[in-house]
Design an enzyme around this catalytic site. Structure first.
Site, short mmCIF file in Angstrom:
data_model
loop_
_atom_site.label_atom_id
_atom_site.label_comp_id
_atom_site.label_asym_id
_atom_site.label_seq_id
_atom_site.Cartn_x
_atom_site.Cartn_y
_atom_site.Cartn_z
N ARG A 18 -9.67 -29.53 8.62
CA ARG A 18 -9.31 -29.68 7.21
C ARG A 18 -7.89 -29.17 6.98
NH1 ARG A 18 -14.98 -27.95 4.14
NH2 ARG A 18 -16.24 -29.38 5.39
N ARG A 23 -10.82 -19.01 5.93
CA ARG A 23 -10.35 -20.38 5.67
C ARG A 23 -9.41 -20.79 6.80
NH1 ARG A 23 -10.44 -23.25 1.03
NH2 ARG A 23 -11.09 -21.45 -0.16
N GLU A 26 -19.16 -18.24 1.24
CA GLU A 26 -19.95 -19.48 1.19
C GLU A 26 -20.12 -20.03 2.60
OE1 GLU A 26 -18.46 -22.58 -1.43
OE2 GLU A 26 -19.40 -24.05 -0.09
N SER A 74 -23.36 -25.45 1.61
CA SER A 74 -23.42 -26.07 0.31
C SER A 74 -24.43 -27.19 0.44
CB SER A 74 -22.03 -26.61 -0.03
OG SER A 74 -21.81 -26.59 -1.40
N ARG A 98 -17.32 -18.52 9.43
CA ARG A 98 -17.70 -17.52 8.43
C ARG A 98 -18.91 -16.70 8.85
NH1 ARG A 98 -16.48 -21.01 2.91
NH2 ARG A 98 -14.22 -21.16 3.28
#
Length: 438
Positions: free
Chosen positions: A278, A293, A365, A368, A406
């Site tokens: 990403r 990130r 997070e 999702s 993460r």
RNA sequence: GGAGGGAUGGCAGAGCGGCCGAAUGCGAGGCUCUUGAAAAGCCUUGGGAGGCGACUCCCCGGGGGUUCGAAUCCCUCUCCCUCCGCCA
């Protein structure tokens, strides 16, 4: 089977059913309003959809006349009435121009409609709470989290823990590829590999494991909604018409694009471990420290295709499947129900799973879990045939089965010991052959 | 990378530019016959848009073109197959 039928609008990006706007405007507009959509958008879409429908009728009528005329030419030719055929032919040439003109107008209206519709998100589910943004999300429950454990004590952030142990090398990662990339070493690399294998093994009975390509066509990625004017997340391969997958959801959803599946074949449950890339454009300066990130990471993704009536149940099951690894690893986490205003573009209902990381003192997070209803299926033309007859769009769902780095980072922060070592979750012992690093 | 061949309905497989959304076979569904089954016979069997409906329009890998008219001719892209080269 390359080349599937174009969607109703021949556009890119996922979209809502314009028929909802045409036939049930008030209700649809009200639901969109909960998602903070500019009310002018659905109105414009409805008006354009009406105009388009009218224009289609004009085109069809003109074409019908053309076709009838052409058939008559054929009949005259066969009857040997050459002169009459030539006259009619000349006449039809001008009708052709007429049709071309009507079609051009239709294309214009279609493009305008496209432009508006692509900005309209999926409708929120009715049981999603109202709210404007993140602050209105609802924490449904917290699992294994005791705040007193983390109060006062000194918890180092994962990058410090990891660099001290020599399992994470940010400096050399930057040398190789730039910021927001990582180099894992030794037990760090093995820990990541263990997490991936652990997650795949955990779900092996409920999901078919897929090892898809990591490079996909423009067509494939755009039909999943991960490549739009508004989504510039994916990396493009310069000399080929290919994109690096930002998530395994892209190839997994792409699997059945353009297909009509038998009802008996649903639900389909797929999982895939892939690298994810990403660009994180627009996120400059946010969470750049450490591994919260990054541009390139490793993730096990879960995707389902099901019948519309099974969507809710599959969502709950998917949530449970995503929670299970966190429970088994003994990580403190919470389940957050996103409010209407914070829902992602394509989702109608979303649960976020957040793991507590004491070193950065944040809830990270890690998954999702999204119910996408028919939003992606419509764009990707993924349908199924009812046993009683009739073809409908499938509903799709997706969520992370286990997302590194993460979870990797959280494990390091949570496991740190006074002597500088890190205690690892027992469940990983079979994969690592040890229960600590350092 | 080079040379050649191909892509048609669930599958197989026809298709002189008009009578082709498409023969035929298989498969699938329904009916007749039968105590039941098989066999046989009859019928049905792709997707999308619009219309109460009769019906109309679009789709023969994708896109574009020629033509009054394209599954059929031309261009282009993609994929598949065969041969040569290269390669983990």
């Amino acid at each position: 089977m390359p080349g599937w039928p174009a969607g109703p609008l021949g556009s890119s990006g996922p979209m809502i059913d314009t028929r909802l706007l045409l036939d049930d405007f008030e209700v649809t507009a009200a639901r969109l309003a909960r998602k903070k959509v500019d009310p002018a958008l659905p109105e414009a879409a409805r008006d354009l959809a009406r105009r388009r429908r009218e224009q289609v009728r004009r085109v069809d009528e003109a074409r019908s006349a053309m076709n009838a005329g052409s058939a008559r030419v054929g009949a005259l030719m066969r009857a040997g009435r050459r002169a009459e055929a030539d006259d009619l032919r000349a006449e039809l040439a001008s009708r052709r121009a007429e049709v071309d003109e009507l079609e051009a107008t239709l294309r214009e209206i279609g493009a305008e409609l496209d432009d508006v519709v692509l900005r309209i998100p999926n409708l929120p589910a009715d049981d999603v709470p109202d709210g404007a943004g993140e602050e209105d999300n609802v924490v449904l429950r917290t699992h294994g989290f005791d705040p007193s454990v983390y109060a006062g004590a000194k918890w180092a952030p994962h990058w410090e823990v990891a660099e001290r142990l020599g399992i994470f090398d940010a400096e050399r990662a930057a040398k190789l590829s730039g910021g927001m990339f990582s180099v894992l070493r030794g037990d760090g690399a093995r820990l990541l590999r263990a997490l991936v294998t652990f997650a795949l093994d955990l779900n092996r009975d409920h999901y078919e494991e897929i090892l898809p390509p990591h490079l996909v066509r423009t067509e494939t990625i755009s039909r999943t909604g991960h490549l739009t004017k508004f989504d510039t997340q994916a990396y493009r391969v310069r000399d080929d018409d290919l994109w690096l997958v930002p998530t395994a959801e892209v190839p997994l959803m792409g699997l059945h694009q353009g297909e009509i599946l038998p009802e008996a074949g649903l639900p389909r449950r797929y999982m895939a471990y892939t690298v994810c890339w990403r660009r994180e454009a627009g996120a400059a300066g946010k969470d750049t420290r450490g591994l919260q990130r990054v541009h390139e990471f490793h993730k096990v993704e879960l995707v389902k295709l099901c019948k519309p009536e099974d969507g809710e149940a599959e969502l709950e099951a998917l949530l449970a499947d995503a929670e299970r690894p966190l429970q088994i690893l003994g990580l403190p986490y919470r389940v957050v129900l996103l409010c209407a205003g914070d829902l992602t573009f394509s989702a109608s209902k979303v649960y976020d799973l957040e793991v507590y990381a004491p070193g950065v003192d944040k809830w990270l997070e890690v998954s999702s879990i999204s119910l996408v209803t028919d939003f992606q299926a419509r764009r990707g033309q993924i349908r199924f045939r009812r046993e009683g007859g009739g073809v409908e769009f499938v509903h799709s769902l997706n969520g992370s089965g286990l997302a590194t780095p993460r979870v990797w980072a959280a494990i390091l922060e949570l496991g740190q010991q006074p002597d500088g070592t890190v205690r690892l979750p027992a469940a990983l012992a079979p994969y690592l052959g040890r229960d600590a690093i350092g």
